[in-house]
Design a protein around this motif. Structure first.
Motif: not given
Ligand SMILES: [Zn+2]
Ligand SMILES: [Zn+2]
Length: 282
Positions: A85-105
């Motif tokens: 939902d709005e509170t827990y999803n790929p856009s939250v800073s926890y995921f944005r700050d991870l050093p990943l090569d790509y993100r699947i939603g």
């Protein structure tokens, strides 16, 4: 035909083997690129998702494999992140700050109550009997209402961002098409589906052709008959097996490329030396 896979699971989530076993299979089949995409941590425990505590080990282990095999295969680290939902999803800073090569939603869970917990979400790709029960309990017996919430959640995921690839775009049909009231041709299915494609195209996201159920159940996500609609909208695609076992790394790939060619695709979007590029299908 490209030998790559960016959607895969290993023992860090619900995959059935260690990461290196998947690399060994990929090497044996001459893969150029291989990406891991463990199910993201959630605010609650599930059988499928990795825990936040394991994230440092996940990053370290895939980093180790990248180095170890760097002369033989390009290894990438990603994550399959749930939109809840709005509170827990790929856009939250926890995921944005991870050093990943790509993100699947991906959308696997639809919240039906708060706070977010296993008892307050409907799992769309568990056993059909469970979904049928959830339709009765939470959607007044209407599969339409379930489908509507799935596409609403999916569109909010794309709107809120933080992802590169849309995972199994229409997985809702896997179980819900077994409901007697389900109808692909109905306006209540077609309209949100097409709006979702429009939004994905507008945001410039990539879509995977997910082959997890292709060999066994003759299903792709998105459905094969809809691939020309992605092509018309110039949506970049790649073929992913969403494998949980090493010997399924390459499952369905050849057939998926035939479907893409038939739909008018001449290239797929691939990670090459760390950059997404369009690579012609040969
Ligand atoms: Zn998934
Ligand atoms: Zn997956």
């Amino acid at each position: 035909m490209q030998l790559s896979n960016y959607h895969s699971h290993c023992t860090f989530c619900d995959g059935r083997s260690y990461p290196e076993e998947f690399i060994k299979f990929a090497l044996a089949h001459h893969f150029r690129a291989y990406g891991f995409s463990s199910h993201s941590p959630l605010p609650f425990e599930t059988f499928w998702n990795m825990s936040k505590e394991d994230m440092p080990d996940y990053l370290t282990e895939i980093g180790r494999l990248k180095q170890k095999y760097k002369d033989r295969i390009e290894i990438y680290i990603g994550l399959e992140i749930d939109y809840l939902d709005e509170t827990y999803n790929p856009s939250v800073s926890y995921f944005r700050d991870l050093p990943l090569d790509y993100r699947i939603g991906s959308v696997h869970f639809l919240p039906v109550a708060l706070p977010l917990s296993p008892g307050h979400v409907v799992t769309i790709d568990g056993p059909y009997a469970e979904l049928e029960q959830a339709i009765r309990l939470h959607y007044g017996g209407s599969v339409r209402r379930l489908v509507a919430q799935y596409f609403e959640s999916s569109m909010r995921m794309v709107e809120s961002g933080g992802i590169d690839i849309v995972g199994h775009l229409d997985k809702i049909y896997m179980n819900s098409c077994l409901n007697p009231d389900f109808n692909f041709e109905a306006e209540w299915y077609q309209r949100p589906f097409n709006s979702y494609l429009d939004l994905i195209a507008e945001k410039g996201l990539m879509v995977e052709i997910n082959t997890k159920n292709l060999t066994r159940k003759r299903q792709t996500f998105p459905r094969a008959e809809y691939l020309p609609r992605l092509r018309q909208r110039n949506i970049p695609v790649m073929v992913n097996s969403d494998c949980h076992y090493p010997d399924l790394v390459n499952d369905g790939r050849k057939e998926a490329f035939e479907l893409l060619l038939a739909a008018g695709y001449g290239s797929t979007r691939e990670l090459v030396q760390g950059k997404w590029q369009d690579v012609p299908i040969d």
